[in-house]
Design a protein around this motif. Structure first.
Motif, PDB file in Angstrom:
ATOM      1  N   PRO A 247       0.572  -1.004  -0.524  1.00  0.00           N
ATOM      2  CA  PRO A 247      -0.034  -0.321   0.282  1.00  0.00           C
ATOM      3  C   PRO A 247       0.457   1.415  -0.077  1.00  0.00           C
ATOM      4  CG  PRO A 247      -0.282  -0.602   2.086  1.00  0.00           C
ATOM      5  CD  PRO A 247       1.033  -2.395   1.521  1.00  0.00           C
ATOM      6  N   ASN A 248       0.635   2.121  -1.087  1.00  0.00           N
ATOM      7  CA  ASN A 248       1.320   3.761  -0.952  1.00  0.00           C
ATOM      8  C   ASN A 248       0.901   4.397   0.635  1.00  0.00           C
ATOM      9  OD1 ASN A 248       1.376   6.354  -1.278  1.00  0.00           O
ATOM     10  ND2 ASN A 248       2.259   6.173  -3.139  1.00  0.00           N
ATOM     11  N   ASN A 249       1.674   4.470   1.007  1.00  0.00           N
ATOM     12  CA  ASN A 249       1.632   5.701   2.587  1.00  0.00           C
ATOM     13  C   ASN A 249       0.863   7.226   3.111  1.00  0.00           C
ATOM     14  OD1 ASN A 249       3.950   6.275   2.425  1.00  0.00           O
ATOM     15  ND2 ASN A 249       3.903   5.870   4.872  1.00  0.00           N
ATOM     16  N   TYR A 250       0.725   7.253   1.067  1.00  0.00           N
ATOM     17  CA  TYR A 250       0.779   9.094   1.101  1.00  0.00           C
ATOM     18  C   TYR A 250      -0.401   9.119   1.510  1.00  0.00           C
ATOM     19  CZ  TYR A 250       4.920  10.619  -0.919  1.00  0.00           C
ATOM     20  OH  TYR A 250       6.604  10.715  -1.540  1.00  0.00           O
ATOM     21  N   GLU A 251      -1.421   8.043   2.089  1.00  0.00           N
ATOM     22  CA  GLU A 251      -3.150   8.412   2.246  1.00  0.00           C
ATOM     23  C   GLU A 251      -2.998   7.268   3.693  1.00  0.00           C
ATOM     24  OE1 GLU A 251      -5.342   8.638  -1.318  1.00  0.00           O
ATOM     25  OE2 GLU A 251      -3.620   9.840  -2.665  1.00  0.00           O
ATOM     26  N   PHE A 252      -4.209   7.863   4.279  1.00  0.00           N
ATOM     27  CA  PHE A 252      -4.431   7.187   5.208  1.00  0.00           C
ATOM     28  C   PHE A 252      -5.726   5.530   4.053  1.00  0.00           C
ATOM     29  CE2 PHE A 252      -4.498  10.445   7.656  1.00  0.00           C
ATOM     30  CZ  PHE A 252      -2.993   9.697   8.958  1.00  0.00           C
ATOM     31  N   PRO A 253      -5.185   4.732   4.737  1.00  0.00           N
ATOM     32  CA  PRO A 253      -6.578   3.630   4.647  1.00  0.00           C
ATOM     33  C   PRO A 253      -8.260   4.422   5.461  1.00  0.00           C
ATOM     34  CG  PRO A 253      -5.413   3.026   6.572  1.00  0.00           C
ATOM     35  CD  PRO A 253      -4.851   3.988   6.319  1.00  0.00           C
ATOM     36  N   ILE A 254      -9.089   3.714   4.152  1.00  0.00           N
ATOM     37  CA  ILE A 254     -10.508   4.118   4.523  1.00  0.00           C
ATOM     38  C   ILE A 254     -11.234   2.913   5.246  1.00  0.00           C
ATOM     39  CG2 ILE A 254     -12.483   5.119   3.445  1.00  0.00           C
ATOM     40  CD1 ILE A 254     -10.261   6.358   3.134  1.00  0.00           C
ATOM     41  N   SER A 255     -12.066   3.586   6.064  1.00  0.00           N
ATOM     42  CA  SER A 255     -12.342   2.632   7.086  1.00  0.00           C
ATOM     43  C   SER A 255     -13.956   1.858   6.583  1.00  0.00           C
ATOM     44  CB  SER A 255     -12.339   2.817   8.711  1.00  0.00           C
ATOM     45  OG  SER A 255     -12.808   1.343   9.575  1.00  0.00           O
ATOM     46  N   TRP A 256     -14.665   0.810   5.999  1.00  0.00           N
ATOM     47  CA  TRP A 256     -15.571   0.737   5.882  1.00  0.00           C
ATOM     48  C   TRP A 256     -16.288  -0.398   6.455  1.00  0.00           C
ATOM     49  CZ3 TRP A 256     -17.486  -2.790   2.031  1.00  0.00           C
ATOM     50  CH2 TRP A 256     -18.868  -2.394   1.687  1.00  0.00           C
ATOM     51  N   HIS A 257     -17.403  -0.378   6.854  1.00  0.00           N
ATOM     52  CA  HIS A 257     -17.841  -1.874   7.351  1.00  0.00           C
ATOM     53  C   HIS A 257     -17.035  -2.710   8.127  1.00  0.00           C
ATOM     54  CE1 HIS A 257     -22.096  -1.449   5.743  1.00  0.00           C
ATOM     55  NE2 HIS A 257     -21.386  -1.002   5.377  1.00  0.00           N
ATOM     56  N   GLY A 258     -15.667  -2.381   8.340  1.00  0.00           N
ATOM     57  CA  GLY A 258     -14.733  -3.395   9.343  1.00  0.00           C
ATOM     58  C   GLY A 258     -13.475  -3.226   8.524  1.00  0.00           C
ATOM     59  N   LEU A 259     -13.847  -3.158   6.822  1.00  0.00           N
ATOM     60  CA  LEU A 259     -12.266  -3.703   6.950  1.00  0.00           C
ATOM     61  C   LEU A 259     -11.897  -2.576   6.174  1.00  0.00           C
ATOM     62  CD1 LEU A 259     -14.214  -4.335   3.440  1.00  0.00           C
ATOM     63  CD2 LEU A 259     -12.978  -6.078   4.869  1.00  0.00           C
ATOM     64  N   SER A 260     -10.412  -1.903   5.875  1.00  0.00           N
ATOM     65  CA  SER A 260      -9.601  -1.383   5.779  1.00  0.00           C
ATOM     66  C   SER A 260      -9.082  -0.941   4.535  1.00  0.00           C
ATOM     67  CB  SER A 260      -7.940  -1.234   6.566  1.00  0.00           C
ATOM     68  OG  SER A 260      -7.673  -0.672   6.661  1.00  0.00           O
ATOM     69  N   MET A 261      -9.190   0.312   3.951  1.00  0.00           N
ATOM     70  CA  MET A 261      -9.624  -0.088   2.240  1.00  0.00           C
ATOM     71  C   MET A 261      -8.773   1.367   1.693  1.00  0.00           C
ATOM     72  SD  MET A 261     -12.667  -1.538   1.983  1.00  0.00           S
ATOM     73  CE  MET A 261     -13.701  -0.937   0.284  1.00  0.00           C
ATOM     74  N   HIS A 262      -7.760   0.297   1.250  1.00  0.00           N
ATOM     75  CA  HIS A 262      -6.268   1.724   0.957  1.00  0.00           C
ATOM     76  C   HIS A 262      -6.556   1.998  -0.681  1.00  0.00           C
ATOM     77  CE1 HIS A 262      -3.165   0.411   4.335  1.00  0.00           C
ATOM     78  NE2 HIS A 262      -3.693  -0.763   3.988  1.00  0.00           N
ATOM     79  N   PRO A 263      -6.698   3.283  -0.322  1.00  0.00           N
ATOM     80  CA  PRO A 263      -6.783   3.494  -2.101  1.00  0.00           C
ATOM     81  C   PRO A 263      -5.646   4.428  -3.338  1.00  0.00           C
ATOM     82  CG  PRO A 263      -7.001   5.717   0.297  1.00  0.00           C
ATOM     83  CD  PRO A 263      -6.303   4.521   1.026  1.00  0.00           C
ATOM     84  N   VAL A 264      -4.134   4.112  -2.187  1.00  0.00           N
ATOM     85  CA  VAL A 264      -3.500   3.043  -3.523  1.00  0.00           C
ATOM     86  C   VAL A 264      -2.577   2.346  -3.106  1.00  0.00           C
ATOM     87  CG1 VAL A 264      -1.521   4.395  -4.725  1.00  0.00           C
ATOM     88  CG2 VAL A 264      -3.448   5.972  -4.141  1.00  0.00           C
ATOM     89  N   VAL A 265      -2.506   1.084  -3.553  1.00  0.00           N
ATOM     90  CA  VAL A 265      -1.899  -0.344  -3.809  1.00  0.00           C
ATOM     91  C   VAL A 265      -0.979  -0.266  -5.148  1.00  0.00           C
ATOM     92  CG1 VAL A 265      -1.775  -2.452  -2.862  1.00  0.00           C
ATOM     93  CG2 VAL A 265      -3.490  -0.991  -1.801  1.00  0.00           C
ATOM     94  N   GLU A 266      -0.359  -0.254  -4.520  1.00  0.00           N
ATOM     95  CA  GLU A 266       1.231  -1.091  -5.594  1.00  0.00           C
ATOM     96  C   GLU A 266       1.005  -2.328  -5.828  1.00  0.00           C
ATOM     97  OE1 GLU A 266       4.750   0.134  -4.254  1.00  0.00           O
ATOM     98  OE2 GLU A 266       4.628   2.571  -4.370  1.00  0.00           O
ATOM     99  N   MET A 267       1.249  -3.423  -7.227  1.00  0.00           N
ATOM    100  CA  MET A 267       0.768  -4.635  -7.044  1.00  0.00           C
ATOM    101  C   MET A 267       2.178  -4.648  -8.599  1.00  0.00           C
ATOM    102  SD  MET A 267      -2.828  -5.602  -6.982  1.00  0.00           S
ATOM    103  CE  MET A 267      -3.419  -5.651  -5.898  1.00  0.00           C
ATOM    104  N   THR A 268       3.338  -5.749  -8.212  1.00  0.00           N
ATOM    105  CA  THR A 268       3.682  -6.409  -9.278  1.00  0.00           C
ATOM    106  C   THR A 268       3.198  -7.812  -9.494  1.00  0.00           C
ATOM    107  OG1 THR A 268       5.798  -5.677  -8.725  1.00  0.00           O
ATOM    108  CG2 THR A 268       6.343  -6.726  -9.923  1.00  0.00           C
ATOM    109  N   TRP A 269       2.989  -8.318 -10.558  1.00  0.00           N
ATOM    110  CA  TRP A 269       2.320  -8.824 -11.814  1.00  0.00           C
ATOM    111  C   TRP A 269       3.844  -9.603 -12.341  1.00  0.00           C
ATOM    112  CZ3 TRP A 269      -2.762 -10.935 -10.920  1.00  0.00           C
ATOM    113  CH2 TRP A 269      -3.645  -9.877 -10.425  1.00  0.00           C
ATOM    114  N   LEU A 270       4.365 -11.300 -12.356  1.00  0.00           N
ATOM    115  CA  LEU A 270       4.936 -12.365 -13.355  1.00  0.00           C
ATOM    116  C   LEU A 270       4.182 -13.316 -14.383  1.00  0.00           C
ATOM    117  CD1 LEU A 270       7.675 -13.400 -14.025  1.00  0.00           C
ATOM    118  CD2 LEU A 270       7.949 -14.121 -11.861  1.00  0.00           C
TER     119      LEU A 270
END
Length: 322
Positions: A247-270
């Motif tokens: 997760p990108n830490n420039y923005e706080f995760p969003i709390s929704w229905h007990g879930l922590s939703m990160h606005p920006v996430v980095e992913m690497t696929w092979l």
């Protein structure tokens, strides 16, 4: 400028709801995550933006676009993070602009990198390995660096060709070598949700490694947002394995229905044919680092990839949860 953004975010938050006791508690919780020495205006903006986003998601029950939290959870749990049996390397900066990828670059003939703005640390690391890079970004007039192996196109990447815009298929046809594997590094501020499904598996499979920044991932809380996330994950999972998640830490995760939703996430696929062996992935990977070293790094919601037997890392217990 930052003070103006704080004001706009606060007004948005106030318009959506008067602040309740729960929201005041949430504000205090976010305030405790402010590191010493942090710019107070920058921190206040992040807090106000988070509160506005959470209140907007809370108001979704008045619309037909609210997602089922159970389906959101299943989507998070169903994503598989894998160890491909290939060593990893971090390319680029030690913070923002650096990415963790499999160290499987032998024979890679090019990198396509849409969305560069004013920095190209990752691309520079590839150039130093002799890998040509094609950058494209319509928001800047020129590339942030000069190199004989670098080309630049001042245009945006989108799902269709139109003035000022191009597609992955067109980029490959115009600038890519006719044969050989490539790397795709994409940070295009939300357009990835349309570009990936529109590209087609024949285009995506030209890339050995795909590095993505996924934006507005918290909008999985909407039915339309959840559908687009599922569509992108499905398109990538046809030929690729997810090997890194951060997760990108420039923005706080969003709390929704007990879930922590990160606005920006980095992913690497092979790409699957490059996988040497398949084991449970490790989160967080020890080569991952906070995008901003001056801000707390946040732990992903544990429901991400929960069905794949992740190997816990010591850094997981040190990450901040808010």
């Amino acid at each position: 400028m930052l003070r103006r953004l704080v004001h706009v975010a606060r007004r948005t938050s106030d318009r959506l709801h008067g602040e309740t006791r729960t929201q005041r508690t949430r504000r205090r919780e976010l305030d405790t995550a402010r590191p010493s020495g942090a710019d107070p205006d920058a921190h206040e903006y992040r807090v106000e933006l988070t509160l506005a986003r959470e209140q907007a998601l809370a108001a979704l029950h008045w619309t037909g676009d609210v997602a089922d939290p159970v389906e959101v959870t299943k989507t998070m749990e169903g994503l598989a993070l894998r160890d491909p049996g290939v060593p990893f390397v971090r390319l680029g900066s030690s913070g923002d602009g650096g990415y963790v990828i499999p160290d499987d670059l032998e024979g890679v003939v090019a990198c396509v990198s849409p969305g560069v703005a004013d920095r190209a640390d990752f691309e520079l690391a590839l150039l130093e390995r002799g890998i040509p890079c094609h950058l494209l970004d319509g928001s800047v007039p020129r590339a942030p660096l000069d190199h004989p192996l670098l080309t630049f196109e001042p245009t945006f990447l989108g799902p269709r060709d139109q003035p000022g815009w191009t597609t992955l298929r067109r980029v490959i046809a115009d600038v890519a070598p006719p044969e050989g594997d490539m790397v795709l590094q994409m940070d295009i501020e939300g357009w990835e949700w349309e570009v990936i499904p529109a590209a087609g598996s024949d285009v995506l499979s030209r890339f050995r490694i795909i590095v993505l920044e996924l934006h507005d991932l918290h909008l999985m809380a909407t039915r339309s947002g959840l559908r687009r996330v599922q569509e992108v994950f499905s398109a990538l999972s046809q030929d690729f394995v997810l090997v890194n998640l951060h997760p990108n830490n420039y923005e706080f995760p969003i709390s929704w229905h007990g879930l922590s939703m990160h606005p920006v996430v980095e992913m690497t696929w092979l790409r699957q044919d490059r996988v040497q062996s398949v084991g449970p992935g490790r989160y967080p990977h020890p080569l991952n680092a906070a995008n901003s070293p001056d801000l707390p790094d946040f732990a992903l919601d544990p429901r991400w990839c929960a069905g794949t037997g992740l190997k816990p890392s010591g850094a997981a217990s040190r990450a901040t949860s808010v």
